[in-house]
Design a protein around this motif. Structure first.
Motif, PDB file in Angstrom:
ATOM      1  N   VAL A  34     -22.519  -0.657 -37.352  1.00 30.89           N
ATOM      2  CA  VAL A  34     -22.992  -1.474 -38.477  1.00 30.89           C
ATOM      3  C   VAL A  34     -22.521  -2.927 -38.344  1.00 30.89           C
ATOM      4  N   TRP A  35     -22.914  -3.518 -37.220  1.00 25.86           N
ATOM      5  CA  TRP A  35     -22.827  -4.964 -36.977  1.00 25.86           C
ATOM      6  C   TRP A  35     -21.379  -5.484 -36.981  1.00 25.86           C
ATOM      7  N   THR A  36     -20.468  -4.640 -36.525  1.00 22.72           N
ATOM      8  CA  THR A  36     -19.064  -5.070 -36.485  1.00 22.72           C
ATOM      9  C   THR A  36     -18.576  -5.272 -35.046  1.00 22.72           C
ATOM     10  N   SER A  90     -10.423  -8.372 -47.327  1.00 25.69           N
ATOM     11  CA  SER A  90     -10.605  -7.334 -46.314  1.00 25.69           C
ATOM     12  C   SER A  90     -12.069  -7.086 -45.963  1.00 25.69           C
ATOM     13  N   ASP A  91     -12.909  -6.848 -46.958  1.00 16.37           N
ATOM     14  CA  ASP A  91     -14.316  -6.549 -46.666  1.00 16.37           C
ATOM     15  C   ASP A  91     -15.201  -7.747 -46.965  1.00 16.37           C
ATOM     16  N   GLY A  92     -16.417  -7.676 -46.441  1.00 14.23           N
ATOM     17  CA  GLY A  92     -17.366  -8.754 -46.667  1.00 14.23           C
ATOM     18  C   GLY A  92     -17.631  -8.987 -48.146  1.00 14.23           C
ATOM     19  N   ALA A  93     -17.858  -7.913 -48.880  1.00 19.15           N
ATOM     20  CA  ALA A  93     -18.167  -8.059 -50.304  1.00 19.15           C
ATOM     21  C   ALA A  93     -17.035  -8.792 -51.033  1.00 19.15           C
ATOM     22  N   SER A  94     -15.799  -8.538 -50.626  1.00 18.55           N
ATOM     23  CA  SER A  94     -14.660  -9.221 -51.267  1.00 18.55           C
ATOM     24  C   SER A  94     -14.693 -10.718 -50.982  1.00 18.55           C
ATOM     25  N   ALA A  95     -15.158 -11.094 -49.778  1.00 18.33           N
ATOM     26  CA  ALA A  95     -15.261 -12.517 -49.450  1.00 18.33           C
ATOM     27  C   ALA A  95     -16.331 -13.171 -50.321  1.00 18.33           C
ATOM     28  N   VAL A  96     -17.423 -12.452 -50.556  1.00 20.54           N
ATOM     29  CA  VAL A  96     -18.505 -12.975 -51.402  1.00 20.54           C
ATOM     30  C   VAL A  96     -18.014 -13.099 -52.847  1.00 20.54           C
ATOM     31  N   GLU A  97     -17.344 -12.057 -53.299  1.00 20.86           N
ATOM     32  CA  GLU A  97     -16.826 -12.055 -54.679  1.00 20.86           C
ATOM     33  C   GLU A  97     -15.931 -13.274 -54.895  1.00 20.86           C
ATOM     34  N   ALA A 124     -32.331 -10.674 -50.899  1.00 18.39           N
ATOM     35  CA  ALA A 124     -30.956 -10.929 -50.444  1.00 18.39           C
ATOM     36  C   ALA A 124     -30.098  -9.663 -50.498  1.00 18.39           C
ATOM     37  N   TYR A 125     -29.076  -9.651 -49.655  1.00 17.81           N
ATOM     38  CA  TYR A 125     -28.035  -8.613 -49.744  1.00 17.81           C
ATOM     39  C   TYR A 125     -26.697  -9.264 -49.407  1.00 17.81           C
ATOM     40  N   HIS A 126     -25.728  -9.129 -50.321  1.00 15.58           N
ATOM     41  CA  HIS A 126     -24.417  -9.738 -50.083  1.00 15.58           C
ATOM     42  C   HIS A 126     -23.253  -8.767 -50.303  1.00 15.58           C
ATOM     43  N   GLY A 127     -23.538  -7.471 -50.468  1.00 14.46           N
ATOM     44  CA  GLY A 127     -22.448  -6.519 -50.615  1.00 14.46           C
ATOM     45  C   GLY A 127     -22.598  -5.689 -51.874  1.00 14.46           C
ATOM     46  N   ASP A 128     -21.694  -4.733 -52.029  1.00 15.44           N
ATOM     47  CA  ASP A 128     -21.859  -3.710 -53.072  1.00 15.44           C
ATOM     48  C   ASP A 128     -20.902  -3.818 -54.261  1.00 15.44           C
ATOM     49  N   VAL A 169     -26.901 -17.946 -49.480  1.00 18.92           N
ATOM     50  CA  VAL A 169     -27.955 -17.518 -48.553  1.00 18.92           C
ATOM     51  C   VAL A 169     -27.386 -16.797 -47.334  1.00 18.92           C
ATOM     52  N   GLU A 170     -28.212 -15.896 -46.801  1.00 17.09           N
ATOM     53  CA  GLU A 170     -27.961 -15.341 -45.473  1.00 17.09           C
ATOM     54  C   GLU A 170     -28.711 -16.257 -44.514  1.00 17.09           C
ATOM     55  N   PRO A 171     -28.090 -16.720 -43.455  1.00 18.44           N
ATOM     56  CA  PRO A 171     -28.780 -17.646 -42.548  1.00 18.44           C
ATOM     57  C   PRO A 171     -29.648 -16.922 -41.512  1.00 18.44           C
ATOM     58  N   VAL A 199     -22.797 -20.017 -47.571  1.00 20.90           N
ATOM     59  CA  VAL A 199     -23.536 -19.351 -46.494  1.00 20.90           C
ATOM     60  C   VAL A 199     -22.797 -18.055 -46.149  1.00 20.90           C
ATOM     61  N   ASP A 200     -23.527 -16.965 -46.214  1.00 16.53           N
ATOM     62  CA  ASP A 200     -22.955 -15.646 -45.942  1.00 16.53           C
ATOM     63  C   ASP A 200     -23.206 -15.301 -44.469  1.00 16.53           C
ATOM     64  N   GLU A 201     -22.151 -15.449 -43.666  1.00 18.54           N
ATOM     65  CA  GLU A 201     -22.247 -15.176 -42.217  1.00 18.54           C
ATOM     66  C   GLU A 201     -21.638 -13.815 -41.878  1.00 18.54           C
ATOM     67  N   ILE A 202     -21.539 -12.957 -42.880  1.00 15.82           N
ATOM     68  CA  ILE A 202     -20.849 -11.677 -42.657  1.00 15.82           C
ATOM     69  C   ILE A 202     -21.558 -10.835 -41.591  1.00 15.82           C
ATOM     70  N   ALA A 203     -22.894 -10.809 -41.643  1.00 17.53           N
ATOM     71  CA  ALA A 203     -23.636 -10.029 -40.641  1.00 17.53           C
ATOM     72  C   ALA A 203     -23.932 -10.844 -39.384  1.00 17.53           C
ATOM     73  N   THR A 204     -24.114 -12.142 -39.556  1.00 18.56           N
ATOM     74  CA  THR A 204     -24.622 -12.966 -38.448  1.00 18.56           C
ATOM     75  C   THR A 204     -23.527 -13.668 -37.644  1.00 18.56           C
ATOM     76  N   GLY A 228     -16.820 -11.914 -42.121  1.00 18.21           N
ATOM     77  CA  GLY A 228     -16.283 -10.547 -42.199  1.00 18.21           C
ATOM     78  C   GLY A 228     -16.686  -9.791 -40.953  1.00 18.21           C
ATOM     79  N   LYS A 229     -16.961  -8.531 -41.099  1.00 18.65           N
ATOM     80  CA  LYS A 229     -17.459  -7.657 -40.027  1.00 18.65           C
ATOM     81  C   LYS A 229     -16.869  -7.942 -38.637  1.00 18.65           C
ATOM     82  N   SER A 230     -17.518  -8.831 -37.841  1.00 15.87           N
ATOM     83  CA  SER A 230     -17.094  -9.039 -36.449  1.00 15.87           C
ATOM     84  C   SER A 230     -15.913  -9.982 -36.307  1.00 15.87           C
TER      85      SER A 230
HETATM   86  C1  LIG Z   1     -24.996 -10.457 -45.248  1.00 19.91           C
HETATM   87  C2  LIG Z   1     -23.975  -9.480 -45.749  1.00 19.91           C
HETATM   88  N1  LIG Z   1     -23.093  -9.889 -46.683  1.00 19.91           N
HETATM   89  C3  LIG Z   1     -22.139  -9.064 -47.154  1.00 19.91           C
HETATM   90  C4  LIG Z   1     -22.030  -7.765 -46.710  1.00 19.91           C
HETATM   91  C5  LIG Z   1     -20.964  -6.858 -47.256  1.00 19.91           C
HETATM   92  O1  LIG Z   1     -19.967  -6.644 -46.305  1.00 19.91           O
HETATM   93  P1  LIG Z   1     -19.019  -5.375 -46.414  1.00 19.91           P
HETATM   94  O2  LIG Z   1     -19.883  -4.177 -46.132  1.00 19.91           O
HETATM   95  O3  LIG Z   1     -17.971  -5.596 -45.372  1.00 19.91           O
HETATM   96  O4  LIG Z   1     -18.473  -5.353 -47.804  1.00 19.91           O
HETATM   97  C6  LIG Z   1     -22.928  -7.300 -45.744  1.00 19.91           C
HETATM   98  C7  LIG Z   1     -22.851  -5.922 -45.260  1.00 19.91           C
HETATM   99  O5  LIG Z   1     -23.683  -5.394 -44.600  1.00 19.91           O
HETATM  100  C8  LIG Z   1     -23.933  -8.182 -45.253  1.00 19.91           C
HETATM  101  O6  LIG Z   1     -24.832  -7.788 -44.346  1.00 19.91           O
END
Ligand SMILES: Cc1ncc(COP(=O)(O)O)c(C=O)c1O
Length: 387
Positions: A34-36, A90-97, A124-128, A169-171, A199-204, A228-230
């Motif tokens: 999952v893109w890590t 720790s996780d991407g969603a926490s960085a967005v939060e 858009a998707y930025h986490g859960d 935005v996701e770039p 800019v959310d670079e968590i996946a990219t 995050g992720k990688s």
């Molecule tokens: C663009 C983007 N932002 C945020 C997240 C959330 O990251 P995490 O799953 O590490 O909380 C993801 C997860 O897939 C994502 O693709």
């Protein structure tokens, strides 16, 4: 979960671009877990850095203290993003939060408390987590949770500019939306703005789209970047919210002004995770991963192009090493107990390739260390399955 069989997918070892199950069978990690994963599983330099740090300082808090790995990593990330300060989680969603809360508080400190709205891309998707979910736009992830999300706006719609705290935005590519490529023109309005740009670079981030960060290709100047992720090469959970000095300054003041960000996590900037990230960045730089990605991208584009003509394929989208193959569900047997996406990824699994679908989009996001043979083999297997 009703269909999930833990015994059928139990990975016990990872090495290079492969995962190994309990029977010793190997699977090409066609989704980079999952893109890590960037440089393959259990990269010796990253695992050595983890071991060394674990024996020196396992954990110490970043709440009112610091440690050398966090300091060094913050500096490295500043150099790479051209943003001055790092807030770790720790996780991407926490960085967005954290980014959302930083944006809100920034405007309060700058006497513009009316700037409370967030604007995001369609799909858009930025986490859960609750805030990240609010600025997301995929019904499957958020429609049941209206009670804990807030109202937001979509970039293409009309909105009151003076009320906007930040655009997020996701770039280039919206990975969770099924590897959708965003038309470049959609980012144009963000170049001239009064609100902040997140800019959310968590996946990219870290090379997957061919440049270290995807926003570089869009000529955007973000105020906040989420990573995050990688960041750790996929070895450990670590995320960072990078901000400009202008934003950081809004959080400085005398103790009785309470200007600090009241937000933090127990394991934020864990030393072992930071050491893994530093080793990952070292490998990324030294092994010419970005140049390799450019070569691999050309190979991937060539190989997936052949899939486009298959009757069961509706669309193929790819940028860098992020690719989605969208199936046409009408070409599949509707009596099958599995969705087309899952029946195809299960068949790929039998052929030694590990990925998963997003709806009916088959994800192909190979590690940066993949080779031509592995990419071609995945595409050949997929063509066979779809045949
Ligand atoms: C663009 C983007 N932002 C945020 C997240 C959330 O990251 P995490 O799953 O590490 O909380 C993801 C997860 O897939 C994502 O693709």
């Amino acid at each position: 979960m009703a269909q999930f069989d833990a015994s059928a997918r139990m990975f016990v070892r990872g090495e290079g671009n492969y995962l190994f199950d309990t029977h010793g069978k190997q699977f090409f990690d066609a989704i980079s877990s999952v893109w890590t994963i960037l440089h393959g599983h259990c990269h010796p330099e990253i695992t050595a850095a983890i071991a060394e740090q674990a024996q020196t300082l396992d954990h110490s808090t970043l709440l009112g203290a610091t440690h050398p790995s966090a300091e060094e990593l913050a500096d490295r990330l500043s150099d790479l993003t051209h943003l001055d300060r790092a807030f770790f989680a720790s996780d991407g969603a926490s960085a967005v939060e954290a980014a959302l809360k930083i944006a809100l508080q920034y405007w309060q400190s700058n006497a513009k408390p009316e700037r409370t709205r967030f604007v995001h891309l369609v799909d858009a998707y930025h986490g859960d987590t609750a805030g990240a979910m609010s600025v997301s736009d995929i019904p499957a992830f958020k429609s049941r949770f209206g009670a804990i999300t807030f109202e937001t706006q979509i970039l293409d719609d009309a909105f009151e500019d003076g009320n906007v705290a930040a655009f997020i935005v996701e770039p280039i590519v919206q990975a969770a939306a099924g590897m959708r490529i965003v038309p470049r023109a959609r980012y144009e309005s963000l170049k001239d703005r009064s609100a902040l740009l997140i800019v959310d670079e968590i996946a990219t981030g870290f090379g997957r789209t061919g440049t270290l960060f995807a926003f570089e290709q869009l000529d955007l100047q973000p105020d906040i970047v989420c990573l995050g992720k990688s960041l750790t090469g996929g070895a450990l959970p670590l995320s960072a919210t990078m901000v400009s000095e202008r934003i950081y300054d809004a959080f400085l003041g005398a103790p009785d002004e309470s200007k600090q960000l009241f937000h933090g996590h127990s394991y934020a900037g864990n030393p072992i995770a930071c050491a893994a990230a530093l080793a990952n960045l070292e490998v990324l730089e030294r092994s010419r991963s970005l140049e390799r990605t450019t070569e691999l991208t050309a190979i991937l584009q060539r190989e997936v192009a052949e899939l486009k003509s298959l009757p069961k394929v509706r669309d193929v989208r790819a940028t860098g090493l992020m690719c989605g193959i969208e199936l046409d569900p009408q070409r599949f047997d509707s009596n099958h107990s599995l969705t087309p996406g899952w029946s195809v990824t299960n068949a790929l699994f039998e052929r030694g390739h590990f990925t998963r679908p997003i709806g009916n989009v088959i994800q192909f996001v190979p590690p940066l260390t993949s080779n031509e043979g592995e990419i071609a083999d995945f595409c050949r297997s997929l063509a066979e399955v779809l045949g």
